[in-house]
Write a protein that holds these residues in place. Structure first.
Motif, mmCIF file in Angstrom:
data_model
loop_
_atom_site.group_PDB
_atom_site.id
_atom_site.type_symbol
_atom_site.label_atom_id
_atom_site.label_comp_id
_atom_site.label_asym_id
_atom_site.label_seq_id
_atom_site.Cartn_x
_atom_site.Cartn_y
_atom_site.Cartn_z
ATOM 1 N N THR A 160 -28.392 -47.723 47.444
ATOM 2 C CA THR A 160 -29.223 -48.916 47.629
ATOM 3 C C THR A 160 -30.678 -48.502 47.797
ATOM 4 O OG1 THR A 160 -27.389 -49.982 48.775
ATOM 5 C CG2 THR A 160 -29.547 -51.020 48.988
ATOM 6 N N VAL A 161 -31.556 -49.049 46.951
ATOM 7 C CA VAL A 161 -32.988 -48.741 47.039
ATOM 8 C C VAL A 161 -33.737 -50.021 47.403
ATOM 9 C CG1 VAL A 161 -35.013 -47.905 45.792
ATOM 10 C CG2 VAL A 161 -32.760 -46.913 45.310
ATOM 11 N N SER A 162 -34.513 -49.982 48.509
ATOM 12 C CA SER A 162 -35.329 -51.132 48.926
ATOM 13 C C SER A 162 -36.719 -51.018 48.319
ATOM 14 C CB SER A 162 -35.464 -51.170 50.452
ATOM 15 O OG SER A 162 -34.206 -51.335 51.041
ATOM 16 N N TYR A 163 -37.236 -52.143 47.816
ATOM 17 C CA TYR A 163 -38.609 -52.162 47.302
ATOM 18 C C TYR A 163 -39.188 -53.544 47.541
ATOM 19 C CZ TYR A 163 -42.603 -52.013 44.166
ATOM 20 O OH TYR A 163 -43.882 -52.069 43.652
ATOM 21 N N LYS A 164 -40.274 -53.599 48.324
ATOM 22 C CA LYS A 164 -40.871 -54.881 48.721
ATOM 23 C C LYS A 164 -39.762 -55.760 49.301
ATOM 24 C CE LYS A 164 -45.010 -54.521 45.975
ATOM 25 N NZ LYS A 164 -45.808 -55.007 44.853
ATOM 26 N N ASN A 165 -39.472 -56.914 48.712
ATOM 27 C CA ASN A 165 -38.448 -57.778 49.325
ATOM 28 C C ASN A 165 -37.152 -57.779 48.515
ATOM 29 O OD1 ASN A 165 -39.278 -59.238 47.119
ATOM 30 N ND2 ASN A 165 -39.188 -61.223 48.156
ATOM 31 N N THR A 166 -36.874 -56.677 47.799
ATOM 32 C CA THR A 166 -35.639 -56.600 47.003
ATOM 33 C C THR A 166 -34.829 -55.361 47.379
ATOM 34 O OG1 THR A 166 -36.574 -55.256 45.209
ATOM 35 C CG2 THR A 166 -36.799 -57.651 45.008
ATOM 36 N N ILE A 167 -33.537 -55.415 47.050
ATOM 37 C CA ILE A 167 -32.703 -54.206 47.098
ATOM 38 C C ILE A 167 -32.059 -54.046 45.720
ATOM 39 C CG2 ILE A 167 -32.222 -54.087 49.574
ATOM 40 C CD1 ILE A 167 -29.576 -55.590 49.022
ATOM 41 N N THR A 168 -32.012 -52.812 45.233
ATOM 42 C CA THR A 168 -31.328 -52.529 43.968
ATOM 43 C C THR A 168 -30.104 -51.675 44.268
ATOM 44 O OG1 THR A 168 -33.350 -52.674 42.657
ATOM 45 C CG2 THR A 168 -31.521 -51.454 41.689
ATOM 46 N N LEU A 169 -28.945 -52.170 43.830
ATOM 47 C CA LEU A 169 -27.679 -51.454 44.011
ATOM 48 C C LEU A 169 -27.394 -50.699 42.720
ATOM 49 C CD1 LEU A 169 -25.599 -54.495 45.350
ATOM 50 C CD2 LEU A 169 -27.387 -53.196 46.513
ATOM 51 N N THR A 187 -44.476 -70.809 60.541
ATOM 52 C CA THR A 187 -43.434 -70.864 59.512
ATOM 53 C C THR A 187 -42.626 -69.573 59.560
ATOM 54 O OG1 THR A 187 -44.798 -72.258 58.109
ATOM 55 C CG2 THR A 187 -42.985 -71.088 57.040
ATOM 56 N N LEU A 188 -41.304 -69.710 59.604
ATOM 57 C CA LEU A 188 -40.418 -68.545 59.590
ATOM 58 C C LEU A 188 -39.660 -68.531 58.267
ATOM 59 C CD1 LEU A 188 -38.941 -68.810 63.203
ATOM 60 C CD2 LEU A 188 -40.845 -67.415 62.447
ATOM 61 N N THR A 189 -39.593 -67.355 57.632
ATOM 62 C CA THR A 189 -38.856 -67.218 56.366
ATOM 63 C C THR A 189 -37.480 -66.628 56.648
ATOM 64 O OG1 THR A 189 -40.896 -66.896 55.135
ATOM 65 C CG2 THR A 189 -38.865 -66.164 54.068
ATOM 66 N N VAL A 190 -36.454 -67.317 56.171
ATOM 67 C CA VAL A 190 -35.071 -66.860 56.368
ATOM 68 C C VAL A 190 -34.774 -65.746 55.361
ATOM 69 C CG1 VAL A 190 -32.650 -67.573 56.378
ATOM 70 C CG2 VAL A 190 -34.427 -69.196 57.087
ATOM 71 N N GLU A 191 -34.266 -64.624 55.854
ATOM 72 C CA GLU A 191 -33.857 -63.547 54.945
ATOM 73 C C GLU A 191 -32.618 -63.992 54.168
ATOM 74 O OE1 GLU A 191 -32.743 -58.779 55.084
ATOM 75 O OE2 GLU A 191 -32.227 -60.028 56.795
ATOM 76 N N SER A 192 -32.468 -63.499 52.935
ATOM 77 C CA SER A 192 -31.274 -63.830 52.148
ATOM 78 C C SER A 192 -30.024 -63.257 52.820
ATOM 79 C CB SER A 192 -31.422 -63.311 50.718
ATOM 80 O OG SER A 192 -32.414 -64.053 50.043
ATOM 81 N N TYR A 231 -34.689 -59.582 50.582
ATOM 82 C CA TYR A 231 -34.102 -58.811 51.681
ATOM 83 C C TYR A 231 -35.138 -57.976 52.406
ATOM 84 C CZ TYR A 231 -29.564 -60.305 50.130
ATOM 85 O OH TYR A 231 -28.483 -61.097 49.816
ATOM 86 N N LYS A 232 -34.949 -57.860 53.745
ATOM 87 C CA LYS A 232 -35.854 -57.052 54.559
ATOM 88 C C LYS A 232 -35.241 -55.666 54.746
ATOM 89 C CE LYS A 232 -36.970 -61.172 57.298
ATOM 90 N NZ LYS A 232 -36.667 -61.892 58.536
ATOM 91 N N GLU A 233 -36.123 -54.653 54.829
ATOM 92 C CA GLU A 233 -35.619 -53.295 55.032
ATOM 93 C C GLU A 233 -34.972 -53.157 56.408
ATOM 94 O OE1 GLU A 233 -36.939 -48.834 53.710
ATOM 95 O OE2 GLU A 233 -38.305 -50.512 53.456
ATOM 96 N N ASN A 234 -35.580 -53.782 57.431
ATOM 97 C CA ASN A 234 -35.003 -53.741 58.780
ATOM 98 C C ASN A 234 -34.376 -55.097 59.076
ATOM 99 O OD1 ASN A 234 -35.990 -51.076 59.323
ATOM 100 N ND2 ASN A 234 -38.017 -51.979 59.526
ATOM 101 N N SER A 235 -33.180 -55.297 58.551
ATOM 102 C CA SER A 235 -32.534 -56.603 58.635
ATOM 103 C C SER A 235 -31.973 -56.866 60.024
ATOM 104 C CB SER A 235 -31.398 -56.668 57.613
ATOM 105 O OG SER A 235 -30.726 -57.891 57.723
ATOM 106 N N LEU A 236 -31.925 -58.164 60.400
ATOM 107 C CA LEU A 236 -31.281 -58.574 61.650
ATOM 108 C C LEU A 236 -29.778 -58.773 61.449
ATOM 109 C CD1 LEU A 236 -33.754 -61.422 62.770
ATOM 110 C CD2 LEU A 236 -33.768 -59.028 63.493
#
Length: 407
Positions: free
Chosen positions: A263-272, A210-215, A241-246
């Motif tokens: 922009t702060v990344s935390y787990k699978n979120t980003i906060t603007l 199973t592959l999960t699509v990034e937002s 969102y992934k920290e190392n996005s494609l």
């Protein structure tokens, strides 16, 4: 349907769940059709991805993908290798004006059986699927990366794989790398050395996975714009969102730092978060992320600052000629814009006309890019449901962050 955005103010803190990336979803939907053992999570709910999924599942000999440009390119390659299947691939009036010749020529060089139904070089096209033995082809490197990705997505199903030589300076590299990374995730071997991409043939049965699509980062761009136009201290959290996005549009993080957005990344979120005001003139080369040009131009116009955007040659063959459309609509609002074949210069301006009606040109990004202007002045968006092409819940999500919207 036209909607009116009243002059609005964002909530101090809010959060949004954004649908899966259209770019990733459409690539993975095609790979799933080639490798049925794959399962997908967080697939985009956009019109384009739904049209792609429907077309891949269709048994009809006429497949109409309407306005979905990515689907047109990817499916041209897909049906070319579907042995024994004959199909006419068509689309909307605008789709029939969007060139496909470069991709068709490359597939024909590999041995594909494709002919034009109406006008040479443009859809609709008739495709007779067959086994392709040849494995070497060249393509101009500065064309839409979707032509390149279309070839790469089917490459592992070619008898001898693919050796693709890109001639000249390569544009939209992140989208090519996204395609290769997704191939890697399903176990297809590839290399990208200098201007040559090699994909090995894959005869092995896939292990179920199973592959999960990034937002979608392009969809996130409108919230970067909203935060940039809001008061210092405003925060919007986005997932998943992934920290190392494609995705090439993740360049938004660095670009919007220049507008005082952190922009702060935390787990699978980003906060603007808006941390400061920055009214300096802006200059960006968007050759690797052209889809965010409209967002950035409108952000700069709303802030009254000059901006110089380059690397935009692919915008002329999108849903509309986006450079011309930006110039026309910003000038309606009282701005001044100069465009060339691949650049846009916005002059600084001090005022924005109220209640201007923004034409959207069947282009989802025109509707969404102009929406943040409501933080400065009331505006009307024509044909507002065009957003369903990539982001069907956009207007509801805007309401949830504080926008006042009426039909």
């Amino acid at each position: 349907m036209h909607i009116t955005l009243q002059k609005s103010k964002t909530a101090k803190q809010s959060s949004i769940q954004i649908t899966g990336s259209k770019s990733e979803s459409n690539r993975l939907l095609l790979l799933k059709a080639l490798y049925p053992e794959i399962s997908l999570d967080n697939v985009s709910n956009s019109d384009d991805s739904q049209l792609m999924a429907k077309a891949l599942a269709s048994s009809s000999n006429i497949v109409d993908i309407n306005h979905a440009g990515t689907a047109m390119r990817f499916l041209t390659a897909f049906f070319a290798v579907l042995e024994g299947r004959e199909v006419v691939l068509t689309g909307s009036k605008r789709m029939k004006e969007r060139p496909i010749k470069i991709l068709v020529n490359a597939l024909q060089d590999l041995g594909a059986d494709i002919s034009y139904v109406e006008n040479e070089g443009f859809p609709p096209i008739k495709i007779k699927g067959k086994k392709l033995i040849k494995n070497k082809v060249s393509l101009k490197a500065n064309v839409s990366s979707q032509y390149i990705s279309a070839l790469l997505l089917i490459a592992s199903k070619l008898e001898n794989g693919l050796e693709l030589t890109l001639e000249g300076e390569v544009t939209s590299i992140p989208y090519i790398k996204m395609t290769l990374s997704l191939l890697d995730e399903i176990g297809v071997e590839s290399s990208f050395i200098n201007n040559t991409i090699t994909v090995k043939p894959n005869t092995k049965t896939q292990k179920p996975k199973t592959l999960t699509v990034e937002s979608d980062w392009s969809s996130a761009s409108y919230y970067f714009s909203i935060v940039a136009l809001s008061d210092v201290g405003t925060e919007i959290t986005l997932s998943s969102y992934k920290e190392n996005s494609l995705q090439g549009d993740s360049a938004l993080i660095d670009i919007y730092k220049a507008f005082g957005v952190e922009t702060v990344s935390y787990k699978n979120t980003i906060t603007l978060k808006k941390v400061s005001e920055n009214k300096e003139p802006k200059s960006f080369n968007l050759v690797n992320a052209p889809d965010i040009a409209q967002t950035i131009a409108v952000t700069c116009f709303a802030l009254g600052i000059a901006c110089d955007l380059t690397g935009l040659h692919t915008l002329k063959i999108k849903e509309t000629d986006r450079l011309v459309a930006l110039k026309v609509e910003i000038e309606k609002l009282g701005g001044k814009v100069d465009i060339t074949n691949d650049s846009l210069y916005l002059h600084p301006s001090n005022s924005i006309k109220e209640m201007v009606s923004i034409a959207t040109y069947h282009d989802h990004r025109m509707a969404m890019a102009f929406a943040p202007l409501a933080l400065k002045t009331p505006i009307i968006i024509e044909d507002a449901m065009v957003v369903s092409k990539s982001y069907p819940t956009f207007w509801d999500d805007l309401k949830s962050v504080g926008f006042k919207i009426t039909q």
